[in-house]
Design a protein around this motif. Structure first.
Motif, short mmCIF file in Angstrom:
data_model
loop_
_atom_site.label_atom_id
_atom_site.label_comp_id
_atom_site.label_asym_id
_atom_site.label_seq_id
_atom_site.Cartn_x
_atom_site.Cartn_y
_atom_site.Cartn_z
N PHE A 39 36.42 39.73 46.47
CA PHE A 39 36.40 40.95 45.66
C PHE A 39 35.23 40.94 44.69
N ILE A 40 34.85 42.15 44.26
CA ILE A 40 33.86 42.36 43.20
C ILE A 40 34.38 43.48 42.31
N PHE A 41 34.60 43.18 41.04
CA PHE A 41 35.02 44.16 40.06
C PHE A 41 33.90 44.28 39.01
N ALA A 42 33.51 45.48 38.69
CA ALA A 42 32.43 45.68 37.71
C ALA A 42 32.71 46.90 36.85
N ARG A 43 32.37 46.79 35.58
CA ARG A 43 32.49 47.89 34.64
C ARG A 43 31.23 47.94 33.77
N CYS A 44 30.78 49.16 33.46
CA CYS A 44 29.62 49.31 32.59
C CYS A 44 29.75 50.60 31.82
N GLY A 45 29.37 50.56 30.55
CA GLY A 45 29.41 51.74 29.72
C GLY A 45 28.51 51.56 28.51
N ILE A 46 28.24 52.65 27.84
CA ILE A 46 27.42 52.64 26.62
C ILE A 46 28.28 53.13 25.46
N GLU A 47 28.36 52.32 24.41
CA GLU A 47 29.17 52.66 23.25
C GLU A 47 28.45 52.16 22.00
N ASN A 48 28.34 53.04 21.01
CA ASN A 48 27.67 52.69 19.75
C ASN A 48 26.28 52.10 19.98
N ASN A 49 25.54 52.75 20.89
CA ASN A 49 24.16 52.34 21.18
C ASN A 49 24.06 50.96 21.81
N LYS A 50 25.14 50.52 22.44
CA LYS A 50 25.15 49.23 23.12
C LYS A 50 25.59 49.42 24.57
N LEU A 51 24.82 48.82 25.48
CA LEU A 51 25.19 48.81 26.89
C LEU A 51 25.96 47.53 27.18
N ILE A 52 27.15 47.68 27.76
CA ILE A 52 28.01 46.53 28.06
C ILE A 52 28.29 46.53 29.56
N LEU A 53 27.96 45.45 30.22
CA LEU A 53 28.17 45.31 31.66
C LEU A 53 28.97 44.04 31.93
N THR A 54 30.02 44.16 32.72
CA THR A 54 30.80 43.00 33.15
C THR A 54 30.93 43.03 34.67
N VAL A 55 30.74 41.88 35.28
CA VAL A 55 30.87 41.74 36.73
C VAL A 55 31.72 40.52 37.01
N ASP A 56 32.87 40.72 37.65
CA ASP A 56 33.76 39.64 38.05
C ASP A 56 33.80 39.60 39.57
N ASN A 57 33.73 38.40 40.12
CA ASN A 57 33.79 38.28 41.58
C ASN A 57 34.47 36.98 41.97
N SER A 58 35.00 36.98 43.18
CA SER A 58 35.60 35.76 43.72
C SER A 58 34.50 34.78 44.10
N VAL A 59 34.84 33.49 44.05
CA VAL A 59 33.84 32.46 44.33
C VAL A 59 34.55 31.18 44.75
N GLU A 60 33.88 30.39 45.56
CA GLU A 60 34.39 29.07 45.90
C GLU A 60 34.30 28.18 44.67
N GLU A 61 35.39 27.57 44.28
CA GLU A 61 35.39 26.77 43.06
C GLU A 61 34.43 25.60 43.15
N LYS A 62 34.26 25.03 44.34
CA LYS A 62 33.38 23.87 44.48
C LYS A 62 31.91 24.23 44.31
N LEU A 63 31.58 25.55 44.40
CA LEU A 63 30.20 25.96 44.24
C LEU A 63 29.77 26.05 42.80
N TYR A 64 30.73 25.96 41.87
CA TYR A 64 30.41 26.16 40.46
C TYR A 64 29.87 24.88 39.86
N ASP A 65 28.79 24.99 39.11
CA ASP A 65 28.16 23.85 38.46
C ASP A 65 28.80 23.62 37.10
#
Length: 298
Positions: free
Chosen positions: A224-250
């Motif tokens: 899965f890939i979940f993403a949200r982005c919006g502009i509030e109070n002159n700030k751009l906020i982007l979040t991206v969550d995705n599934s990943v193999e745990e062993k690939l994480y450093d």
């Protein structure tokens, strides 16, 4: 004094603009040490056992050596910063060209599909007219139902109002869908954000590219890939969550985006006085970026 003024105006000002706060303050260690050594030597120079001319000569030699060394260090650091910025710009341009090529291919395919549909439409109209002339409404309804099922699927809807980001994100989301990933993306991004399109390309391109590579690289489990982005109070906020193999994480902090991609996103965040955060919770990789929507002059 003119040389010092030139150095401060043309070198240190550029260093303050190009480097992060931490890197810039590290450069201040050398002049501080030079100052301490100079003060100590000045106290030693008051010793009458050392001739005044010799003490002055040594003092000037130490000062000149320190200044030259510091100047060389500043130039080396600035050259490295420029090289990184150039590499980032080139990578962003290549990424944009790749997306534009893909967009052109999709446009060409759409044109060919429309041409074929127009060619076939004449035959369909002839068939439907025949059903009407024979007053065969049941046959016409069945024919229309079959015709509707054979229609090509509609093109993907626009994901945001910014054309560059829209093309880029849809390009990567198509790859994720082909890999069987669940996609849930909501980007409230207007055409004019106050942030350069090249910088948006770096941020969105790297985050979504890394997310797609992660879901494609999974050996199993939910993708899965979940993403949200919006502009509030002159700030751009982007979040991206995705599934990943745990062993690939450093575990040392590199994460899935370790390397030029992650550093490029951090460089853009520094440029717009923002922040970046990469973390992992189980098999979920989280990336978030905050940028202030004010165009920073070059």
């Amino acid at each position: 004094m003119p040389a010092i003024w030139y150095f401060f105006v043309h070198q240190l000002r550029e260093a303050m603009e190009e480097l992060r706060n931490r890197d810039f303050w590290l450069l201040c260690i050398s002049p501080i040490l030079i100052f301490i050594v100079t003060v100590i030597f000045n106290d030693m120079g008051n010793n009458t056992a050392i001739p005044q001319e010799q003490a002055i000569g040594i003092f000037l030699l130490i000062t000149a050596t320190g200044l030259v060394t510091y100047f060389i260090n500043v130039r080396l650091v600035l050259n490295a910063a420029r090289r990184i910025r150039l590499e980032t710009s080139v990578a962003a341009m290549e990424q944009q060209m790749e997306v534009q090529a893909q967009s052109y291919l999709q446009l060409t395919q759409s044109i060919e599909t429309s041409r074929a549909l127009r060619h076939d439409l004449r035959h369909h109209l002839t068939a439907m007219t025949s059903f009407i002339e024979q007053n065969d409404m049941d046959g016409l309804a069945a024919y229309l139902a079959e015709y509707r099922q054979n229609l090509p699927s509609e093109n993907e809807l626009q994901v945001c109002g910014n054309h560059t980001v829209d093309m880029l994100v849809r390009y990567y989301l198509q790859q994720a869908k082909e890999a069987g990933a669940e996609v849930n993306v909501k980007l409230e991004l207007p055409a004019d954000t106050g942030i350069k399109d090249t910088d948006l390309t770096i941020v969105f391109g790297n985050l979504f590219e890394n997310a797609v590579h992660s879901v494609i690289g999974q050996s199993g489990g939910r993708r899965f890939i979940f993403a949200r982005c919006g502009i509030e109070n002159n700030k751009l906020i982007l979040t991206v969550d995705n599934s990943v193999e745990e062993k690939l994480y450093d575990r040392k902090g590199g994460g899935q985006a370790c390397g030029i991609g992650q550093n490029s996103v951090m460089a853009v965040a520094d440029k717009y006085h923002g922040t970046v955060r990469f973390s992992q919770e189980g098999n979920i990789y989280k990336a978030s970026v905050l940028l202030f929507c004010e165009l920073i002059s070059e």
